[in-house]
Design an enzyme around this catalytic site. Sequence first.
Site: not given
Ligand code: ZN
Length: 454
Positions: A238, A274, A325
């Site tokens: 992440h 992300h 997610d």
């Molecule tokens: Zn995640």
Amino acid sequence: MSSTGSTTFHAPLAWIDGRWQRDVLMRAGADGHWRELIAGQPAPLDTVRLSGPVLPSLVDAHSHAFQRAFAGLAEQRDSDSDDFWSWRDRMYGVALRVTPDQLKTIATQLYTELLAGGYTQVCEFHYLHHREDGSPYEDELAMAWALAEAAQQSGIGLTLLPVLYAHAGFAQPGLRDTQRRFRTDAAWVWRACERINAAGLPRVRAGVAVHSLRAAHAQDIRALQALVGDADVPVHVHVAEQQQEVKDCVAATGKRPIEALADHGLDARWQLVHATHSTREEIARVADSGAGVVICPGTEANLGDGLADLECWLGAGVPMTVGSDSQVTRGWVEELRWLEYGQRLGQQRRNVAAQPGRQPSSAARLFEACVAGSANAAGLASWGLRAGARADFLVLDTSASGLAGLPDGALLDGVVFASQGTPWREVYVGGHRRATDDAALRERYIETMSALWR
Ligand code: ZN
């Protein structure tokens, strides 16, 4: 149809090499992988004739299965502000309660829904390892095996990514009590990866993950890199999901998160999940390294994360995938639609992802980027409708709402921007059709939810 275990399919149209091709003969071997795909062929007698155009399925490159049990339960605000961090505190409430049996049921339900949503491989970013009190299970991989069993039962492919999770924040020596089920170090994560791969379960493989730069400090990441060495496994992390994380990273390290990560030495095994808050220089460094980016538009919208710099990521040629997610969205159509619509809303333009003169369709550009990024994200040798890849595909229903009446050339645009629900009628993994709904499973899931939320 099936001699020596191989199966030959015939499709009126199939999406191969980024475009629709007609009358495609597709032969899958006994191992469930494509042997050959040849366009412009009539259907021989012993062929499985598919009833509609064939699309490759996609990899769901980022999933936390247990969060399926939380989707829809965090949509009310009862204080002045609600953001990622308040959502996370509430999400920990579920994380602290789920048992291996419950996780198996939740994940089986989720994986069946992901198949329905057009994903046939899921990358599970798995950090819920220990008992409710933080002590290890008798088999320390009890929760990981629950996910593997769920994948086997639903028939989806699984890339299990045990997560390195050691700190509550950049300046924190350890974890908060509410994070006690997540605690690992590099040795634990590498041992988990090796054990899962050694188990040799069909369609299950393992890589590793680093939770984030706030949860794994430089020495933790270096220790994991030393253990992984040049092993051919995916490494997910992440990164730069929240502005606060960028600020904290700069304060702690003097660098922005993607920049700090790039200094560790990225390569094509790395997948940056992300990567919402980036600079052009950071994107250029990721592009040079061969690493991929995993964008989760449904969750990022739900959590108020922000918008990724889509044009810059695409323009730099960084391999891209999408992920479910937090499971508020569970199909790639919705992710690609959100990905493009976020850009249109933010920039007051249309067809942002399109490339005039080369790829005028936004849907095709995004879909092709995801097909191309899927193999590395999942740690597979190849992906899509090509010889050597697993024989995974979707059979479109051209009478479905959003596709009916469209010319062939607009079918993918119709799928991404005009369909309601899922515009395919069949989902195949390794040459075998998969169930995309199961009434008995749904009952077990409802019972599990009521036990969890009683
Ligand atoms: Zn995640």
